[in-house]
Write an enzyme that holds these catalytic residues in place. Structure first.
Site, PDB file in Angstrom:
ATOM      1  N   GLU A 142       0.810  -1.222   0.000  1.00 14.56           N
ATOM      2  CA  GLU A 142       0.000   0.000   0.000  1.00 14.56           C
ATOM      3  C   GLU A 142       0.844   1.273   0.000  1.00 14.56           C
ATOM      4  O   GLU A 142       0.488   2.254  -0.651  1.00 14.56           O
ATOM      5  CB  GLU A 142      -0.958  -0.012   1.201  1.00 14.56           C
ATOM      6  CG  GLU A 142      -2.052  -1.068   1.017  1.00 14.56           C
ATOM      7  CD  GLU A 142      -2.865  -1.328   2.276  1.00 14.56           C
ATOM      8  OE1 GLU A 142      -4.099  -1.231   2.202  1.00 14.56           O
ATOM      9  OE2 GLU A 142      -2.270  -1.632   3.330  1.00 14.56           O
ATOM     10  N   GLU A 163      -4.643  -9.434   3.783  1.00 14.38           N
ATOM     11  CA  GLU A 163      -5.461  -9.073   4.949  1.00 14.38           C
ATOM     12  C   GLU A 163      -6.730  -9.909   5.093  1.00 14.38           C
ATOM     13  O   GLU A 163      -7.084 -10.337   6.192  1.00 14.38           O
ATOM     14  CB  GLU A 163      -5.833  -7.582   4.882  1.00 14.38           C
ATOM     15  CG  GLU A 163      -4.682  -6.637   5.169  1.00 14.38           C
ATOM     16  CD  GLU A 163      -3.799  -6.357   3.967  1.00 14.38           C
ATOM     17  OE1 GLU A 163      -2.904  -5.494   4.081  1.00 14.38           O
ATOM     18  OE2 GLU A 163      -3.987  -6.991   2.907  1.00 14.38           O
TER      19      GLU A 163
END
Length: 708
Positions: A142, A163
């Site tokens: 990210e 995740e």
């Protein structure tokens, strides 16, 4: 509250963080492109301790950005790059810190803190570049998505947004930025599909092919080539073109496909995938801040929920407990293994021979009752080595060496006279196995360990007629051997520490997750699965339709339904194990007359797949004799879970394993039970089943649950 205050507060909650530094250095780009600031993320350890982002690490990156922001505003630099230490870019949030969070507001601060820092990279006065030089996961991916441009190394081994696999959402921009960069469909593949597919990783080339990176370079001079490319971009000699994102029906279809994938994997039982899909759906309008705010809330909600705690618990079991087995003897007692004997040359024995050969790289010799079987076993191993060669996993030299190490003989005396470790994989019949070990004991050296791959028989009884029963150990693998990591190591009544230590040392070399198990009927996985399947079978026998019984356990999100699993195991083996357990515990384990009828009729399972999906075989349907008690899905589920909770409670009372954690480790690594359940005991605790059945929870508060 300012970012600095947010992160300071979070850092106080997490004093043991392994802190990542963000070192800024300056260099002159080639071709006179100008002065450039490079930020390197590094926690000061080698690649075995990957770089993570806890609150102090985020604060360090924040202050590095303070510095380069001033330089950019003053016109002192033309661009900013972010890269990692050798072999590691960054692998995301520090989960050890997440475990400690007790309040929603603290969880919200973690999300906001990450966003506030990463977001600054896209708001600087000069272009920003991320150089994915090594492993990048979660927040590591990210931070790069917030940059204007990205390059990736061809040597990069692992890149993912894992995740959802753990019970979270990519909460520092992943759900919002990725679909806006590469389109919703590809983003759904990375965020949902790969995560739920046992956390599948991407390689460097795939990262480039998906359009996540704008350029790809060889690993050897990756940074140098990336900087040359950067200079060309800044000078305008290289133009980066990105596809126009389809924000119409294609976006909605991608989200719908994601929901279908999530339904097929977790059946609505775990919320993370659905929360991620909601954010991806909302990102269609391109409003990034709205997406970040939604990520913050989803992250905080999930951090305070049971599934994430179970996911982290499962992750820690596999990564930590699985590598340091509870109750294993001192490893200094282990004896060297320089030659392995395998009794049997059928499919299981041949798979074992291949595994020992590949991992130990020592001579492996197979025996069986006739030459044809021996030749077939050796042939199987040779064919598998050829496949590895064909896929480029090994070179010709290694293939030749491995083939030369595997042999087959009929005479055990010839084969095992100098073997240090002999494993049997013959028919599941106690008399047959006792005879095999008696024959091996007569010819093998006095120090050799005898291992049995039995799935349910008594190891002590198997060893009872030998002169040296102390060297027999249970070594129970799970099918397919190459894929499932679990190895149940069974200590018989007479097994000594040296034999056990050797078994654990061999397991480690085989790269298996070893769990020490007491010599009790069917050990761990088969005992729990047989009780589980037995209860499903009971309600079918009593009158509940097959499809209702199967659907009842869907909310557990298991890799396959009970009857599909039975097909994989083989109905005859399922029947055999249930008979073994019925003899040991007749009050709890039944032998289904319907299952016996299916086996007698020679059926491979309950289903046919003519339409491509499982449908009840009409011939099996005709065999079924059912009562007239019809239960609802809820009633079936309650009965099955109660039975499992009771059985686990009894196993812990009997000392079959050291702790409930070992039960979960076995189910995750030996039966593919989901991470979001934490195996099974956190789920039984969370749903109130443990207390209803056993009067207490399996795990202490804060273990696989939010700390009090």
């Amino acid at each position: 509250m300012s970012t600095t205050e947010l992160l300071k507060g979070a850092a106080e909650l997490f004093p043991d963080e392994v802190v990542t530094q963000a070192h800024v250095r300056h260099l002159d780009l080639p071709f006179g492109a100008g002065r450039f600031a490079l930020i390197t993320l590094d926690n000061g350890f080698d690649h075995t301790k990957p770089t993570t982002f806890g609150p102090q690490s985020l604060a360090n990156l924040d202050s590095a950005i303070d510095q380069v922001e001033k330089e950019a505003a003053a016109g002192e630099i033309v661009g900013i790059g972010v890269t990692g230490k050798p072999f590691i870019f960054a692998v995301g949030a520090d989960l050890k810190g997440v475990e400690l969070l007790k309040e929603h507001k603290d969880a919200l601060a973690i999300g906001k803190g990450g966003h506030e820092v990463f977001k600054r990279l896209s708001g600087l006065a000069v272009p920003t570049f991320a150089y994915y030089n090594g492993a990048a996961m979660g927040g590591g991916v990210e931070v790069g998505l917030h940059c204007a441009y990205r390059t990736v190394s061809k040597a990069l081994p692992a890149f993912s947004l894992p995740e959802v696999f753990l019970g979270l959402v990519p909460g520092w921009g992943g759900c919002t930025l990725l679909p806006n960069l590469i389109g919703a469909d590809k983003a759904v593949s990375v965020i949902i599909e790969n995560s739920l597919n046992q956390n599948k990783q991407l390689k460097g080339q795939q990262v480039f092919d998906l359009g996540i990176a704008d350029a790809i370079f060889e690993g050897a001079d990756f940074l140098e080539q990336s900087l040359i490319w950067t200079a060309n971009v800044l000078k305008g000699d290289v133009e980066v073109e990105r596809p126009v994102i389809d924000r119409g029906e294609a976006w909605d279809q991608a989200v719908a496909r994601g929901r279908f994938v999530a339904d097929s994997k977790v059946h609505g039982a775990a919320p993370a995938a659905y929360r991620a899909l909601d954010i991806i759906a909302a990102a269609k309008n391109g409003d990034l801040q709205q997406g970040y705010d939604a990520e913050d809330v989803a992250l905080a909600d999930l951090i305070m929920g049971g599934e994430l705690r179970a996911g982290i618990y499962a992750f820690n079991l596999v990564q930590k407990r699985g590598k340091r087995p509870a109750g294993a003897p001192d490893k200094s007692l282990a004896r060297p293994v320089t030659k392995v004997g395998v009794v049997g040359a059928g499919l299981m024995a041949s798979q074992l021979a291949l595994l020992f050969l590949r991992r130990l790289e020592v001579p492996v010799v197979l025996t069986d009752i006739d030459q044809e079987r021996v030749d077939k076993g050796v042939g199987y191993v040779h064919a598998e080595i050829e496949k590895l060669l064909g896929k480029g996993r090994i070179n010709q030299d290694k293939a030749n060496r491995l083939k030369a190490l595997v042999t087959g003989v009929l005479d055990k005396a010839e084969g095992f006279a100098d073997a240090d470790f002999v494993i049997e994989a013959v028919f599941e019949e106690i008399g047959v196995k006792q005879q095999v070990f008696a024959e091996v004991e007569a010819v093998a050296p006095a120090h050799a360990i005898f291992a049995t791959n039995t799935s349910s028989l008594s190891v002590s009884e198997m060893a009872s007629k030998l002169k040296n029963p102390e060297r027999v150990v249970g070594f129970h693998f799970f099918n397919p051997v190459a894929i499932l990591p679990l190895l149940e190591i069974v200590r018989g009544e007479q097994t000594d520490d040296a034999s056990l230590a050797t078994a654990f040392a061999v397991a480690k070399k085989l790269k298996k997750t070893a769990v020490l198990v007491k010599d009790a009927p069917a050990f761990v996985v088969n005992r729990i699965l047989t009780r589980f399947m037995g209860e499903v079978q009971n309600v079918i026998d009593e009158g509940t339709p097959v499809e209702v019984a199967e659907k009842a356990v869907e909310p557990l999100g298991l890799p396959m339904s009970p009857l599909v699993l039975l097909e994989l195991v083989g109905p005859a083996i399922g029947l055999h194990v249930s008979e073994t357990l019925n003899r040991a515990f007749p009050d709890r384990f039944t032998v289904s007359p319907n299952l016996a009828a299916v086996v007698k009729a020679g059926k491979r399972g309950f289903y046919v797949y003519d339409s491509g999906k499982p449908e009840l075989d009409p011939e099996v349907s005709a065999l079924l004799e059912q009562g007239d008690t019809v239960l609802t899905e809820e009633q079936v589920r309650a009965r099955v879970l109660d039975a499992v909770a009771q059985e686990i409670g009894l196993m812990l009372d009997e000392g079959v394993v050291a702790e409930a954690q070992d039960i979960d480790l076995c189910l995750i690594t030996g039966a593919g039970w989901p991470f979001h359940l934490g195996g099974i005991t956190p789920y039984l605790d969370r749903e109130g089943v443990s207390e209803r059945v056993n009067g207490k929870k399996f795990l202490a508060p804060g273990v696989a649950s939010v700390p009090v």
